[in-house]
Design an enzyme around this catalytic site. Sequence first.
Site, PDB file in Angstrom:
ATOM      1  N   ASP A  81       0.833  -1.192   0.000  1.00 55.68           N
ATOM      2  CA  ASP A  81       0.000   0.000   0.000  1.00 55.68           C
ATOM      3  C   ASP A  81       0.874   1.251   0.000  1.00 55.68           C
ATOM      4  O   ASP A  81       1.894   1.310   0.690  1.00 55.68           O
ATOM      5  CB  ASP A  81      -0.899  -0.022   1.241  1.00 55.68           C
ATOM      6  CG  ASP A  81      -1.943   1.069   1.213  1.00 55.68           C
ATOM      7  OD1 ASP A  81      -2.689   1.138   0.227  1.00 55.68           O
ATOM      8  OD2 ASP A  81      -2.021   1.837   2.183  1.00 55.68           O
ATOM      9  N   GLU A  89       0.897  -0.621  -5.124  1.00 59.28           N
ATOM     10  CA  GLU A  89      -0.260   0.283  -5.160  1.00 59.28           C
ATOM     11  C   GLU A  89       0.263   1.670  -5.520  1.00 59.28           C
ATOM     12  O   GLU A  89       0.899   2.343  -4.704  1.00 59.28           O
ATOM     13  CB  GLU A  89      -0.969   0.279  -3.797  1.00 59.28           C
ATOM     14  CG  GLU A  89      -2.255   1.095  -3.772  1.00 59.28           C
ATOM     15  CD  GLU A  89      -2.019   2.563  -3.467  1.00 59.28           C
ATOM     16  OE1 GLU A  89      -2.228   3.397  -4.375  1.00 59.28           O
ATOM     17  OE2 GLU A  89      -1.621   2.875  -2.334  1.00 59.28           O
ATOM     18  N   ASP A 119     -11.284   0.863  -1.067  1.00 59.55           N
ATOM     19  CA  ASP A 119     -11.358   2.300  -0.782  1.00 59.55           C
ATOM     20  C   ASP A 119     -12.316   3.045  -1.702  1.00 59.55           C
ATOM     21  O   ASP A 119     -12.497   4.253  -1.554  1.00 59.55           O
ATOM     22  CB  ASP A 119      -9.968   2.933  -0.899  1.00 59.55           C
ATOM     23  CG  ASP A 119      -9.117   2.709   0.344  1.00 59.55           C
ATOM     24  OD1 ASP A 119      -9.690   2.495   1.430  1.00 59.55           O
ATOM     25  OD2 ASP A 119      -7.875   2.742   0.231  1.00 59.55           O
TER      26      ASP A 119
END
Length: 519
Positions: free
Chosen positions: A306, A353, A406
């Site tokens: 992430d 990501e 998200d």
Amino acid sequence: MSHSPSAPPTLQHRASGVLLHPTSLPGPHGVGDLGPQAHRFVEQLAEWGQTLWQVLPLNPVGFGYSPYQSPSAFAINPMLISPEALVKEGWLEAEVLEALPALPEGTAALEAAEARKADLLRQASEVFREHASQEARSTYQRWCQENEFWLEDYIAFAVLKELHAGAHWTSWPEGSRHRRISAMRAFRQDHEASLEEQRFIQWQAAHQWETLRAHARKHGVRLIGDLPIFVSDDSADVWAHPDLFELDEAGHPQVVAGVPPDYFSETGQRWGNPLYRWSRMARDGYRWWRERLSLLLTQFDIVRIDHFRGFEAYWEIPASEPTAIQGLWKPGPGSAFFKRIRKELGALPIIAEDLGLITPEVHALRTACGFPGMKVLQFAFSDPQNAYLPHNYEGPDAVVYPGTHDNDTTLGWFRKLDPEQREFLNHYFSRDLQEQSICYEMIRMAWASNACLAIAPLQDLLGCDSEARMNTPGTVGGSNWRWRLREGEVAGVQGDWLKHITRIYGRAEVPEQLPETIE
């Protein structure tokens, strides 16, 4: 513990799968876990022709029950432990579970589930302590020794946290706050039973995960994990390794992580995580990071990092600032970090990501590392040059999603589109898209793209509206992290259709004869 160098599961062969966190699985205990429902979901994925299951971080949850604000970068969330599996192992009696009332379905009852699991785990730990066979004790002790590098810090932190009613570690008495040798020795002697309980909990969590992973391998399903780049300031990691973080003498962050103002937020996002002292970490060859990645690569086949852009440059915000406006970009460790990690651990099956503000330098770092990036179709429909549109993918080194945890669900997103975006979307698909078909049209487009991997949230396969959204970035609490399947709801997925398009677009492991027509 080390991850033996070996060739990673290929990220070049076309494959597809589903994004679903285990807490979203159904069951009687208020939250999904690693037990029978998880094993059944693996079998369901295989029936649908899918070979990938992506989850969110498995770590214990922190503020707002977020897995991205965890008290440990290494431990597993105790709420993921299955009581049914504890019964199977002999650490609980079946009658104990039969006497429990069922908790609500359709949403994760996190508070009630947390209390229930804590009580059951306490009982199971006592049974193990009093009745375990020598073979079980030997297995347990061997696991504790193999994981000592993180386990002892975490269990001490967890017990101290409970003793101090959840207070932030910087408010603890000086001896435990600064880990003084004499104070910690006395603490361990006085609370050995509680420490042993926490060891048992983590052993069982790891055992249940490995059992699930073996079941997934048996059915041809690979597991994709998630590594948040930053850790919580109220964590075992920061408490045990304060020299690795930008802290003041009292242990408080001097600067914190976030992202600058952008199209989505006029004040940016102030996450509040402490930032790393990268120069200090480099002196021991990024040992903490090597241990972290090594453990994850024993738990997962592929790991998504992430906020990958933070390795090239990260947004540094003074801790005194209430928003992310007054920050500045600081250089991350760059390629030297990944070269050292690869030297120690071998090939790295990593997804980067790389959403948000991505510079040419970030793109160059990801490309140099050989990591595929992410493409989100919900971000795509603005203009023909949009990088998230499939015709602009530069090659197969990408993982495509209709949306992620998200994002809003695809149906929720579609219902909120402004007229210009909807017009562009319809032109791109060459048809007037309807609510009843939008989810499957987006999934089909993802599967048809040249991205190496295609992943769909289960909510989109079920055609869920916005109430099924997993998380809204920049918000805390509310419905975040609480979406959950009801028993039998997964039957709403058009599994035959999914299996068909997986074959049609070359994402099946073994090509099979296709039907002449597909409804």
